[in-house]
Design a protein around this motif. Structure first.
Motif, mmCIF file in Angstrom:
data_model
loop_
_atom_site.group_PDB
_atom_site.id
_atom_site.type_symbol
_atom_site.label_atom_id
_atom_site.label_comp_id
_atom_site.label_asym_id
_atom_site.label_seq_id
_atom_site.Cartn_x
_atom_site.Cartn_y
_atom_site.Cartn_z
ATOM 1 N N SER A 22 0.542 31.998 -55.117
ATOM 2 C CA SER A 22 1.714 32.839 -56.706
ATOM 3 C C SER A 22 1.346 32.085 -57.711
ATOM 4 O O SER A 22 0.995 32.192 -58.964
ATOM 5 N N GLY A 23 1.229 30.323 -57.561
ATOM 6 C CA GLY A 23 0.603 29.579 -58.856
ATOM 7 C C GLY A 23 1.890 28.529 -59.106
ATOM 8 O O GLY A 23 2.589 28.766 -58.530
ATOM 9 N N GLY A 24 1.485 27.889 -59.090
ATOM 10 C CA GLY A 24 2.115 26.572 -58.933
ATOM 11 C C GLY A 24 2.955 25.333 -58.132
ATOM 12 O O GLY A 24 2.222 25.819 -57.215
ATOM 13 N N VAL A 25 3.761 24.573 -58.564
ATOM 14 C CA VAL A 25 4.919 23.846 -57.299
ATOM 15 C C VAL A 25 6.165 24.382 -57.346
ATOM 16 O O VAL A 25 7.025 25.077 -58.008
ATOM 17 N N VAL A 26 6.597 24.584 -55.958
ATOM 18 C CA VAL A 26 7.563 25.101 -55.460
ATOM 19 C C VAL A 26 8.300 24.063 -55.632
ATOM 20 O O VAL A 26 9.739 24.518 -56.194
ATOM 21 N N LEU A 27 9.102 22.828 -55.473
ATOM 22 C CA LEU A 27 9.601 22.160 -55.341
ATOM 23 C C LEU A 27 9.245 21.119 -55.812
ATOM 24 O O LEU A 27 8.090 20.216 -55.776
ATOM 25 N N ASP A 28 9.812 20.113 -56.845
ATOM 26 C CA ASP A 28 9.060 19.198 -57.455
ATOM 27 C C ASP A 28 10.341 18.549 -58.219
ATOM 28 O O ASP A 28 11.036 18.304 -59.141
ATOM 29 N N PRO A 29 10.620 17.999 -57.170
ATOM 30 C CA PRO A 29 11.725 16.899 -57.182
ATOM 31 C C PRO A 29 11.696 15.851 -58.268
ATOM 32 O O PRO A 29 11.060 15.284 -58.636
ATOM 33 N N PRO A 30 12.765 15.903 -59.062
ATOM 34 C CA PRO A 30 12.746 14.644 -60.402
ATOM 35 C C PRO A 30 12.554 12.874 -59.775
ATOM 36 O O PRO A 30 12.638 12.956 -58.655
ATOM 37 N N GLY A 31 12.474 12.458 -60.788
ATOM 38 C CA GLY A 31 12.193 10.864 -60.207
ATOM 39 C C GLY A 31 10.919 10.028 -60.282
ATOM 40 O O GLY A 31 9.737 10.536 -60.877
ATOM 41 N N LEU A 32 11.048 9.162 -59.914
ATOM 42 C CA LEU A 32 9.401 8.116 -59.311
ATOM 43 C C LEU A 32 8.245 9.132 -59.202
ATOM 44 O O LEU A 32 8.315 9.973 -57.766
ATOM 45 N N ARG A 33 7.329 9.005 -58.979
ATOM 46 C CA ARG A 33 6.288 9.917 -58.705
ATOM 47 C C ARG A 33 5.394 9.013 -58.239
ATOM 48 O O ARG A 33 5.482 7.710 -58.440
ATOM 49 N N ALA A 34 4.530 9.364 -56.954
ATOM 50 C CA ALA A 34 4.424 8.351 -56.252
ATOM 51 C C ALA A 34 2.554 8.675 -56.502
ATOM 52 O O ALA A 34 2.188 9.037 -56.756
ATOM 53 N N PRO A 35 2.000 6.707 -56.836
ATOM 54 C CA PRO A 35 1.040 7.035 -56.430
ATOM 55 C C PRO A 35 0.153 7.296 -56.215
ATOM 56 O O PRO A 35 0.103 6.780 -54.594
ATOM 57 N N VAL A 36 -0.843 7.621 -56.814
ATOM 58 C CA VAL A 36 -2.643 8.061 -55.612
ATOM 59 C C VAL A 36 -3.154 7.096 -54.919
ATOM 60 O O VAL A 36 -2.673 6.400 -55.167
ATOM 61 N N SER A 37 -3.466 7.285 -53.203
ATOM 62 C CA SER A 37 -4.673 6.068 -53.003
ATOM 63 C C SER A 37 -5.746 6.072 -53.265
ATOM 64 O O SER A 37 -6.251 7.013 -54.114
ATOM 65 N N VAL A 38 -6.666 6.309 -51.878
ATOM 66 C CA VAL A 38 -7.845 6.068 -51.225
ATOM 67 C C VAL A 38 -8.704 7.544 -50.492
ATOM 68 O O VAL A 38 -7.529 7.205 -49.706
ATOM 69 N N PRO A 39 -9.206 8.126 -50.960
ATOM 70 C CA PRO A 39 -9.846 8.893 -49.790
ATOM 71 C C PRO A 39 -10.248 8.498 -48.874
ATOM 72 O O PRO A 39 -10.471 6.973 -48.249
ATOM 73 N N VAL A 40 -10.155 9.370 -47.914
ATOM 74 C CA VAL A 40 -10.901 8.646 -46.428
ATOM 75 C C VAL A 40 -12.063 9.372 -45.941
ATOM 76 O O VAL A 40 -12.463 10.182 -46.775
ATOM 77 N N GLU A 41 -13.343 8.599 -45.596
ATOM 78 C CA GLU A 41 -14.169 8.184 -44.955
ATOM 79 C C GLU A 41 -14.046 8.555 -43.432
ATOM 80 O O GLU A 41 -12.910 8.363 -43.017
ATOM 81 N N ASP A 42 -15.128 9.531 -42.779
ATOM 82 C CA ASP A 42 -15.090 10.417 -41.553
ATOM 83 C C ASP A 42 -16.601 9.640 -41.185
ATOM 84 O O ASP A 42 -17.094 9.658 -41.929
ATOM 85 N N VAL A 43 -15.756 9.113 -40.198
ATOM 86 C CA VAL A 43 -16.838 8.606 -38.905
ATOM 87 C C VAL A 43 -16.685 9.205 -37.805
ATOM 88 O O VAL A 43 -15.713 8.854 -37.396
ATOM 89 N N TRP A 44 -18.450 9.742 -36.787
ATOM 90 C CA TRP A 44 -17.968 9.746 -35.861
ATOM 91 C C TRP A 44 -18.810 8.297 -35.144
ATOM 92 O O TRP A 44 -20.082 7.575 -35.821
ATOM 93 N N VAL A 45 -18.338 7.837 -33.658
ATOM 94 C CA VAL A 45 -18.820 7.117 -33.199
ATOM 95 C C VAL A 45 -18.701 7.366 -31.426
ATOM 96 O O VAL A 45 -18.424 8.407 -30.755
#
Length: 604
Positions: A335-358
């Motif tokens: 329906s739009g938006g964030v349902v639960l948005d706890p206050p406080g410190l925001r978690a920093p982003v990381s890096v995306p994953v790459e897919d590998v098939w072996v």
């Protein structure tokens, strides 16, 4: 050095690094809402630094911490009328305890069921009247028992068996109870039984009979309509998990045959006219709506990544817990938006994953790779092995791998044979050659990582928790010239002792995996036990263990450590006062610090 005091080098002052922020940032689970009072909800959060249960009145916005224990609480159920919070009270993470309950608005905790002694939980279903409950229990002495409790009266036993079983669901009108059981002795593939509240059998469904294939069933839920005897069931008849509808009164089975690759699960929309379909394929997931009337399948729009849980609300909207490897988890709504948005410190982003098939010895292996932005190899590389074993790594946010990337490491996660999400044969392939099969797949991906120039062959770390910790110790023993460091959290280290000390449900799983007990198939247990190879270990080994752990008990870890000590092998052990992992944020951070420090010292 054999023991760690929990204070690694470099743990002192200074500004907080991103990896710590990710652990400290407030997180919430997908809220569970009361069927007949949908404005009342229950969720888990680490807002106070310990994971606890929270009551949420959505009409007023008020949130209240419902539990407050030193080692945290995560197992809770909201009664359908929204009046009661049931939560499981164990001792310091040992998973052995009783159900308590408290009023939704707050008040004293009281025993939820009088007359049932402490046990391991084996499922719980609460009736819409708020006073009827179906309680599953497991103990070493009794196996599994299931009891019905009405109106505060004495519990009535309706099921008992030595093999593992559990409560599946209670029908909307309270007249039918679905039970998952493994009376046939295969703990990886359940059969289903539907009984009346007095224990009288109404219907049976067992896909392990009448054929050579080992096929499982799972309860996904009764239709949310009074008098409706349809049960949504997960099955593996086409080599993967799919839903079907089983009318337990008529015996009719309706195969939905949804045209989606990978594993498919589902739950009912609140009016029973449609299904919310959860689709998992190649380490990512998405949502769909299936209409019973027209048979149409419509995509529910979610961002690319992983949906870890979803629920359909009475207004037709869908709330879901979403993340990706780069983006921390968040509860969103269609329906739009964030349902639960706890206050406080925001978690920093990381890096995306790459897919590998072996290409591996048992087929194509899917691996997920993360590395520091802009970095070129060869890099020190951590092979972070997932637990389970019937689980899989996905394109979802995990603070642990992100911490390694922040410190300049590449991280490789392997969905080895035994992992879910790649078909039944892939999941079931680890039987009898337990541990060794998985390590063959990890080795194939390791060879790719080195030959591709990603990984430095002299700085390879094997790491994991639970089953991943087991594979770590087995790997540094069976492949001693390959790994530079081993980091094992809450591992199986001495499989025979672990079998005798672990909770009954895991004994049943081990009998299935190995084809018997240690006394019946001793050679298999010996071949798959890290203790067998402990004298071959060359890499420095770090082990962390919860002293109250019922899954990977401490005595078998001590047996392994004693052998390391006897030969003067380089190792450190960190013991903490909890069970199979910790629900305390500071404790989790301490353990990651110790692992980072141990690897840095021994890879330099």
């Amino acid at each position: 050095m054999t023991e760690s005091n929990g204070t690694p080098r470099g743990a002192g002052g200074g500004s907080m690094p991103d990896w710590e922020k990710r652990f400290r940032a407030p997180r919430v689970s997908l809220p569970d809402w009361a069927e007949d009072a949908p404005d009342r909800a229950l969720f888990v959060s680490n807002a106070t630094g310990t994971y606890e249960l929270y009551a949420w009145d959505r009409a007023t916005g008020e949130q209240r911490r419902a539990t407050d224990r030193p080692n945290g609480t995560t197992d809770g159920v909201l009664s359908p009328d929204g009046e009661w919070i049931w939560w499981f009270s164990d001792k310091d993470g040992d998973e052995f305890g009783v159900w308590l309950r408290q009023p939704f608005a707050g008040g004293d905790d009281v025993p939820a069921v009088d007359g049932l002694e402490a046990s391991y939980p084996a499922g719980l279903a609460i009736g819409r009247d708020g006073s009827t409950a179906v309680v599953g229990r497991s103990t070493d002495e009794d196996g599994t028992t299931i009891h019905v409790v009405r109106g505060g009266g004495a519990p009535q036993e309706i099921y008992r068996h030595r093999e593992s079983a559990g409560v599946g669901d209670l029908s909307h009108d309270g007249t039918l109870i679905a039970i998952e059981h493994t009376e046939h002795g295969d703990a990886m593939h359940s059969a289903l039984r539907v009984v009346q509240p007095d224990g009288t059998t109404v219907a049976e469904l067992d896909d392990t009979k009448g054929g050579s294939q080992e096929l499982g069933l799972e309860v996904l839920g009764f239709a949310p309509v009074d008098g409706d005897t349809r049960l949504l069931v997960g099955h593996q008849r086409r080599g993967r998990w799919e839903p079907m509808v089983w009318d337990v009164a008529s015996g009719e089975e309706t195969d939905l045959a949804l045209d989606l690759p990978g594993d498919v699960s589902a739950e009912w929309y609140p009016d029973g006219s449609a299904l919310l379909v959860a689709h998992s394929f190649e380490a990512r997931s998405d949502l769909w709506r299936y209409e019973f009337g027209s048979g149409t399948l419509t995509r529910v729009e979610t961002p690319p990544g992983t949906v870890s849980g979803a629920t359909a609300r009475p207004d037709g909207s869908v709330e879901y817990l979403w993340s990706s490897a780069a983006e921390p988890s968040v509860v969103r709504s269609t329906s739009g938006g964030v349902v639960l948005d706890p206050p406080g410190l925001r978690a920093p982003v990381s890096v995306p994953v790459e897919d590998v098939w072996v290409e591996g010895p048992g087929g194509r292996i899917h691996a997920l790779v993360q590395k520091p932005a802009g970095a070129t190899g060869p890099l020190p590389t951590v092979f972070e092995v997932h637990g389970g074993p019937t689980w899989h790594d996905s394109d979802s946010f995990a603070a642990g791998p992100a911490a390694w990337v922040d410190h300049g490491y590449a991280v490789v996660r392997v969905n080895y044979r035994g992992s879910t999400g790649y078909g039944r044969e892939w999941t079931d392939a680890l039987k009898h050659r337990v541990g060794l099969i998985e390590l063959e797949d990890v080795s194939a991906v390791r060879e790719w990582a080195v030959s591709s120039g990603l990984a430095d062959p002299d700085r390879l770390v094997l790491a994991g928790g639970s089953w991943g910790g087991y594979l770590t110790l087995l790997g540094v023993g069976t492949q001693p010239d390959v790994w530079a460091v081993g980091l094992a959290a809450v591992p199986v280290a001495d499989y025979v002792t672990a079998y005798h000390d672990e909770m009954e449900a895991l004994k049943a799983l081990d009998r299935t995996l190995f084809g018997g007990t240690p006394e019946e198939v001793p050679d298999r247990f010996t071949a798959s036990s890290p203790l067998t190879y402990v004298d071959e270990v060359k890499a420095p080994v770090y082990i962390s263990a919860g002293v109250n752990d019922p899954r990977c008990p401490i005595r078998q870890i001590d047996n392994y450590v004693d052998r390391l000590v006897a030969r003067g092998a380089t190792h450190e052990v960190y013991r903490y006062d909890a069970g199979h992992g910790s629900l305390v944020v500071e404790e989790r951070i301490k353990q990651v610090r110790l692992e980072l420090d141990f690897a840095a010292r021994h890879l330099s």
